[in-house]
Design a protein around this motif. Sequence first.
Motif, PDB file in Angstrom:
ATOM      1  N   PHE A   1      91.608  53.728 -39.763  1.00 45.35           N
ATOM      2  CA  PHE A   1      91.497  55.092 -40.264  1.00 45.35           C
ATOM      3  C   PHE A   1      91.437  56.060 -39.080  1.00 45.35           C
ATOM      4  O   PHE A   1      90.935  55.705 -38.008  1.00 45.35           O
ATOM      5  CB  PHE A   1      90.230  55.256 -41.105  1.00 45.35           C
ATOM      6  CG  PHE A   1      90.271  54.544 -42.435  1.00 45.35           C
ATOM      7  CD1 PHE A   1      91.267  54.833 -43.361  1.00 45.35           C
ATOM      8  CD2 PHE A   1      89.305  53.601 -42.768  1.00 45.35           C
ATOM      9  CE1 PHE A   1      91.302  54.193 -44.588  1.00 45.35           C
ATOM     10  CE2 PHE A   1      89.331  52.958 -43.990  1.00 45.35           C
ATOM     11  CZ  PHE A   1      90.336  53.248 -44.909  1.00 45.35           C
ATOM     12  N   ASN A   2      91.925  57.272 -39.269  1.00 41.77           N
ATOM     13  CA  ASN A   2      91.871  58.268 -38.192  1.00 41.77           C
ATOM     14  C   ASN A   2      90.624  59.148 -38.314  1.00 41.77           C
ATOM     15  O   ASN A   2      90.631  60.311 -37.933  1.00 41.77           O
ATOM     16  CB  ASN A   2      93.137  59.129 -38.177  1.00 41.77           C
ATOM     17  CG  ASN A   2      93.363  59.857 -39.485  1.00 41.77           C
ATOM     18  OD1 ASN A   2      92.546  59.763 -40.410  1.00 41.77           O
ATOM     19  ND2 ASN A   2      94.461  60.583 -39.581  1.00 41.77           N
TER      20      ASN A   2
ATOM     21  N   ASP B   1      98.307  55.113 -54.942  1.00 35.53           N
ATOM     22  CA  ASP B   1      98.556  55.904 -53.742  1.00 35.53           C
ATOM     23  C   ASP B   1      97.516  57.007 -53.545  1.00 35.53           C
ATOM     24  O   ASP B   1      97.623  57.803 -52.604  1.00 35.53           O
ATOM     25  CB  ASP B   1      99.974  56.487 -53.743  1.00 35.53           C
ATOM     26  CG  ASP B   1     100.248  57.376 -54.942  1.00 35.53           C
ATOM     27  OD1 ASP B   1      99.596  57.203 -55.977  1.00 35.53           O
ATOM     28  OD2 ASP B   1     101.137  58.253 -54.842  1.00 35.53           O
ATOM     29  N   HIS B   2      96.481  57.023 -54.397  1.00 35.91           N
ATOM     30  CA  HIS B   2      95.377  57.973 -54.238  1.00 35.91           C
ATOM     31  C   HIS B   2      94.014  57.280 -54.172  1.00 35.91           C
ATOM     32  O   HIS B   2      93.042  57.903 -53.751  1.00 35.91           O
ATOM     33  CB  HIS B   2      95.386  58.997 -55.368  1.00 35.91           C
ATOM     34  CG  HIS B   2      96.507  59.977 -55.273  1.00 35.91           C
ATOM     35  ND1 HIS B   2      96.350  61.268 -54.821  1.00 35.91           N
ATOM     36  CD2 HIS B   2      97.837  59.842 -55.538  1.00 35.91           C
ATOM     37  CE1 HIS B   2      97.522  61.892 -54.831  1.00 35.91           C
ATOM     38  NE2 HIS B   2      98.436  61.044 -55.258  1.00 35.91           N
ATOM     39  N   VAL B   3      93.964  55.995 -54.578  1.00 28.75           N
ATOM     40  CA  VAL B   3      92.669  55.294 -54.574  1.00 28.75           C
ATOM     41  C   VAL B   3      92.791  53.869 -54.044  1.00 28.75           C
ATOM     42  O   VAL B   3      91.798  53.161 -53.919  1.00 28.75           O
ATOM     43  CB  VAL B   3      92.077  55.307 -56.005  1.00 28.75           C
ATOM     44  CG1 VAL B   3      92.772  54.275 -56.905  1.00 28.75           C
ATOM     45  CG2 VAL B   3      90.583  55.092 -56.007  1.00 28.75           C
ATOM     46  N   GLY B   4      93.993  53.458 -53.666  1.00 31.75           N
ATOM     47  CA  GLY B   4      94.247  52.058 -53.322  1.00 31.75           C
ATOM     48  C   GLY B   4      93.609  51.549 -52.050  1.00 31.75           C
ATOM     49  O   GLY B   4      93.567  50.333 -51.821  1.00 31.75           O
ATOM     50  N   ALA B   5      93.114  52.441 -51.186  1.00 35.39           N
ATOM     51  CA  ALA B   5      92.447  51.993 -49.948  1.00 35.39           C
ATOM     52  C   ALA B   5      90.930  52.097 -50.053  1.00 35.39           C
ATOM     53  O   ALA B   5      90.231  52.017 -49.042  1.00 35.39           O
ATOM     54  CB  ALA B   5      92.946  52.801 -48.752  1.00 35.39           C
ATOM     55  N   LEU B   6      90.421  52.255 -51.286  1.00 37.15           N
ATOM     56  CA  LEU B   6      88.973  52.362 -51.469  1.00 37.15           C
ATOM     57  C   LEU B   6      88.268  51.089 -51.023  1.00 37.15           C
ATOM     58  O   LEU B   6      87.179  51.143 -50.428  1.00 37.15           O
ATOM     59  CB  LEU B   6      88.651  52.659 -52.937  1.00 37.15           C
ATOM     60  CG  LEU B   6      87.174  52.772 -53.304  1.00 37.15           C
ATOM     61  CD1 LEU B   6      86.476  53.834 -52.467  1.00 37.15           C
ATOM     62  CD2 LEU B   6      87.009  53.078 -54.794  1.00 37.15           C
ATOM     63  N   ASP B   7      88.854  49.937 -51.286  1.00 33.06           N
ATOM     64  CA  ASP B   7      88.231  48.679 -50.871  1.00 33.06           C
ATOM     65  C   ASP B   7      88.107  48.603 -49.345  1.00 33.06           C
ATOM     66  O   ASP B   7      87.086  48.148 -48.815  1.00 33.06           O
ATOM     67  CB  ASP B   7      89.033  47.481 -51.407  1.00 33.06           C
ATOM     68  CG  ASP B   7      90.429  47.411 -50.819  1.00 33.06           C
ATOM     69  OD1 ASP B   7      91.185  48.381 -50.998  1.00 33.06           O
ATOM     70  OD2 ASP B   7      90.774  46.399 -50.182  1.00 33.06           O
ATOM     71  N   LYS B   8      89.126  49.069 -48.638  1.00 35.00           N
ATOM     72  CA  LYS B   8      89.088  49.085 -47.168  1.00 35.00           C
ATOM     73  C   LYS B   8      88.002  50.035 -46.676  1.00 35.00           C
ATOM     74  O   LYS B   8      87.251  49.715 -45.751  1.00 35.00           O
ATOM     75  CB  LYS B   8      90.451  49.500 -46.631  1.00 35.00           C
ATOM     76  CG  LYS B   8      90.525  49.570 -45.108  1.00 35.00           C
ATOM     77  CD  LYS B   8      91.918  50.020 -44.672  1.00 35.00           C
ATOM     78  CE  LYS B   8      91.991  50.168 -43.151  1.00 35.00           C
ATOM     79  NZ  LYS B   8      93.328  50.666 -42.712  1.00 35.00           N
ATOM     80  N   LEU B   9      87.897  51.200 -47.304  1.00 29.62           N
ATOM     81  CA  LEU B   9      86.892  52.193 -46.915  1.00 29.62           C
ATOM     82  C   LEU B   9      85.488  51.626 -47.074  1.00 29.62           C
ATOM     83  O   LEU B   9      84.646  51.752 -46.178  1.00 29.62           O
ATOM     84  CB  LEU B   9      87.051  53.461 -47.765  1.00 29.62           C
ATOM     85  CG  LEU B   9      86.162  54.647 -47.377  1.00 29.62           C
ATOM     86  CD1 LEU B   9      86.632  55.262 -46.068  1.00 29.62           C
ATOM     87  CD2 LEU B   9      86.162  55.695 -48.496  1.00 29.62           C
TER      88      LEU B   9
END
Length: 276
Positions: free
Chosen positions: A37-38, A55-63
Motif C-alpha cells: 500500500f502507498n 474493485d471497491h472492497v476486494g483488498a479489505l482482507d489485505k488491509l
Amino acid sequence: TGSCSHLIHKETDTQILVDIGAYQGDRETKRKNKEPFNFVVDDIDYLVVTHAHNDHVGALDKLISEGFVGTILWSKDTQKLAKLMVVDALKIKYNKKFDDELPEDWDNLADFMKERYRKENFKKPFTAAREEILEHISTNSKEINLREPFPLPDTDITVEFFNQSHIKGSTSVRFEWDNEITANERCSIIFSGDVGVTFEDNPFAADFNGVNDPWTKSNHIVIESTYGDKTREEKFKSEKNRLQDLRDIMIRAKSDKHLLIVPVFALDRLQRVLLD
C-alpha cells in the motif's frame, strides 16, 4: 479498477480511506494487488466503503491482515454484501496459491476441488483469514443511515451517504469540515462511487437499487471514471429495448441449435440476467 482514495485531515491527524478495491483486468494489472500500500496501514482511522463490488472492497482482507484496526463506515446493505464478497474473493485468492496442483485430467476437477478444501494446508490459513475479517467487520464497523450526516468523534468532520442506483446499498459519500480560512463556511468534497442508471421502466430498480439521491452543494467532486470514455447505446437506455435484444439473441440461438453462453461476472448483474 482498484478504487482507493487516501484523505488526511491535518488539524486532527485523522486519516481516511474511501474504498479499498482490488485491481481487476489483465495479468499485469492484477500484479498491483501484491504491491505494498502507498500509505501506512496503522495510521488509517476510518475506511469508508461506497459499495460492495470487488474493485471497491476486494483488498479489505489485505488491509486487515496488515494491521488495520480502524472503523469501517458503510450502508447497511453494503455491509451485508461485503461479508459475502470479501470471503468469496479470499477463497479465490487461496485457490490460486495452489494452482500448480491442478490435475491434468480436467474431468476430475470437481472432485479435486472438494478434496482441496479438506486439506489442512489450505483449510487452516483460509479459515483463519476468513475469521479475522469477519471478526473485524462485526466489531469495528458502523452502518450509516442515508442522508444523515455522521460526525467523526474528536474531529470537525461529518460523513454523509447518498443512495446511488448502481447496486443494492451503493452510495456516494460527502465529507464536510471546518474551513479555517473562511470561518463562516465549511469545506466539502463528494466521492461519487459508481453511479448507476435508473430506468423508469425497470421493474427491479426499486428492489435492487432504488433511485439516485441528489447531491448537496460541494466544493469538490471526485468522480469514478473507469467507463467515462464510453457512450451507452441508445437502445440500451430503455429496459424494454434491452430485454427485446436479449430475447432475439435467445431465439436465434435456439433456432440455430447453438449453445448460448452469457458471461456474467459481477454482483447485481447476475441477478438481473436471471430475472430477465
